[in-house]
Design a protein around this motif. Structure first.
Motif, short mmCIF file in Angstrom:
data_model
loop_
_atom_site.label_atom_id
_atom_site.label_comp_id
_atom_site.label_asym_id
_atom_site.label_seq_id
_atom_site.Cartn_x
_atom_site.Cartn_y
_atom_site.Cartn_z
N GLN A 43 -11.01 -7.49 10.86
CA GLN A 43 -9.67 -6.93 10.77
C GLN A 43 -8.92 -7.67 9.66
OE1 GLN A 43 -6.38 -7.02 13.90
NE2 GLN A 43 -7.86 -5.55 14.74
N ALA A 44 -8.16 -6.94 8.88
CA ALA A 44 -7.40 -7.58 7.81
C ALA A 44 -5.98 -7.05 7.84
CB ALA A 44 -8.04 -7.27 6.46
N GLU A 45 -5.10 -7.76 7.16
CA GLU A 45 -3.71 -7.33 7.12
C GLU A 45 -3.14 -7.60 5.75
OE1 GLU A 45 -1.28 -8.65 10.42
OE2 GLU A 45 0.51 -8.59 9.18
N TRP A 46 -2.39 -6.64 5.24
CA TRP A 46 -1.75 -6.84 3.94
C TRP A 46 -0.34 -6.29 4.03
CZ3 TRP A 46 -2.04 -9.59 -0.30
CH2 TRP A 46 -1.40 -9.17 -1.46
N MET A 47 0.65 -7.11 3.78
CA MET A 47 2.05 -6.68 3.80
C MET A 47 2.39 -5.96 5.11
SD MET A 47 3.23 -7.65 0.91
CE MET A 47 2.62 -8.22 -0.66
N GLY A 48 1.90 -6.49 6.18
CA GLY A 48 2.24 -5.92 7.48
C GLY A 48 1.40 -4.72 7.89
N HIS A 49 0.48 -4.29 7.03
CA HIS A 49 -0.39 -3.18 7.39
C HIS A 49 -1.74 -3.71 7.82
CE1 HIS A 49 2.35 -0.16 5.64
NE2 HIS A 49 2.59 -1.12 4.74
#
Ligand code: GDP
Length: 434
Positions: A43-49
């Motif tokens: 799982q990854a997250e970028w700028m809250g997504h």
């Protein structure tokens, strides 16, 4: 969560990019054991997504030709992903294989992002213009090793992500049917769905939506069987690899409140069953063990008990999971599956009042006083529930170091004896009283 897949020919740097994205300072890797352990899926997250990232190249199958491998990669991406990243390398220039992968991807309507890796310096970044000829839009130059361009790539990925519909479906109980190939998962799902009125199928929207099957039981409870397309689809080469089916199971587990782990009564328990079970347990979701093909073995009045004993021995950590014997062929007990899912869901989402917990704590410490450790005795002051699914309790003590594993287990057993917690893991956290 939406799924992003990375595809590309060997050695363009797919796993380096994968690791770069999941380790990116602003990308938070889910710290669940079992989820990060397998390096093809995280799982990854970028700028809250948030999104799930798959490195399709990491799913290796022995002795296959490159052509088969890239075909399988492309198939996985087309079927699973919401956004596809095709990775090429500026040092290779444009290759035949790049073109073939692009061709396979033309048939999908899903957004495709073209990234050109190994563009480590300005001259190389000028060299990416060849890649326009793939007809996949503007190539994004990146260097997975140096970390340049990764932010631009992530911005682009995030802008293509579909809206997460999980939150809109909060009133549904999400469950999945998992297990190794051929245990009868798709037979079970087909029967379940065939017998219930399927309210919507193939809803427009996200891929995840299209592969889930919602249904309602007689009492009006809404269920959503997660990832049904994945288990009903048949005969793809890549489905035979264990790594792929474990990845598939992990993805289903992550999107489920409750999982039904299917075992095969005719073959008994295999190593792969244990891998899948281990992931489900570690993820903290509710678990039901479903023994399918119960029509096959010759049975005595004791067979159920004996099989149950074997399960309890082989899956000791799943001692909380109820066991159901079914046959997808004859239909025996299939109606119990949704009922049990519902019960486990109730159990995992219940909230227990602190006053009741503290009565229990008092009784427990009378029943079995905490043992002395290095001349000190654990003192239990207060217990409160801090989370559901799984039910998680904080117990305030004089010194958390004194909370021995076995005493924690004893407390969990006390909770299980006094409340309906069948099918759900239970967590206890010791905190120092301030
Ligand atoms: P999956 O790979 O786990 O989805 O397994 P399938 O649903 O495709 O089933 C594998 C095989 O087992 C098929 O040939 C089914 O017909 C058979 N099968 C599934 N459930 C049962 C069952 O309850 N009893 C018997 N006898 N066969 C079953």
């Amino acid at each position: 969560l939406p799924v992003v897949a990375i595809v590309g020919q060997p050695n363009v740097g797919k796993s380096t990019l994968f690791n770069r994205i999941i380790n990116e300072r602003l990308a938070i890797v889910e710290d669940k054991p079992g989820v990060t352990r397998d390096r093809n899926y995280a799982q990854a997250e970028w700028m809250g997504h948030k999104f799930d990232l798959i490195d399709t190249g990491g799913i290796t199958w022995e002795n296959s030709r490159i052509e088969d491998e890239i075909r399988a990669q492309a198939e996985i991406a087309i079927e699973e992903a919401d956004v596809i990243v095709i990775l090429t390398s500026v040092t290779n220039h444009l290759t035949d294989l790049d073109e073939r992968i692009a061709q396979m991807l033309y048939q999908t309507k899903k957004p495709i992002i073209l990234a050109v890796n190994k563009a480590d310096n300005p001259e190389q970044r000028m060299d990416i213009y060849d890649f326009y000829s793939l007809g996949l839009g503007t190539p994004i130059p990146i260097s997975s090793v140096h970390g340049t361009g990764i932010g631009d790539l992530l911005d682009c990925i995030v802008s293509e992500l579909p809206k997460d519909l999980d939150q809109q479906n909060d009133d549904q109980i999400r469950f999945s049917v998992i297990g190794r190939p051929n245990v009868g998962k798709s037979s079970i799902v087909n029967k379940l769905v065939g017998e219930k009125r399927v309210i919507v199928n193939n809803e427009e929207g996200t891929t995840r939506d299209a592969v889930d099957t919602p249904f309602i039981d007689e009492e009006g409870t809404k269920f959503r069987i997660v990832d049904t397309a994945g288990i009903r689809r048949r005969g793809k080469v890549y489905e035979k690899t264990e790594k792929y089916s474990v990845m598939r199971a992990m993805s289903a587990i992550e999107h489920s409140d409750v999982v039904c782990l299917v075992l095969d009564a005719s073959t008994g328990i295999r190593e792969q069953d244990k891998h899948v079970a281990g992931y489900a347990h570690e993820a903290g979701c509710g678990i039901i063990i479903v023994v399918n093909k119960w029509d096959l073995p010759k049975k005595t009045s004791n067979s159920g008990k004996e099989f149950e004993q074997v399960i309890r021995e082989e899956f000791q950590y799943l001692d909380y999971a109820p066991i159901l014997f079914v046959s997808a062929k004859t239909g025996q007990n299939l109606d119990q599956i949704a009922k049990l899912v519902k019960l486990v869901h109730q159990n995992q989402t219940q909230r227990i009042q602190s006053s009741i917990l503290n009565d229990l704590l008092l009784d427990a410490s009378k029943l079995a006083p905490a043992p002395m450790i290095k001349g000190k005795r654990l003192r239990l002051y207060y217990m409160t529930q801090v989370a559901t699914a799984p039910p998680t309790f904080v117990v305030f003590v004089n010194d958390p170091e004194l909370m021995h594993f076995s005493y924690q287990r004893f407390l969990i057993n006390q909770l299980r004896n006094n409340f309906n917690l069948s099918g759900t893991p239970v967590k206890i956290i010791a905190r120092k009283r301030k």
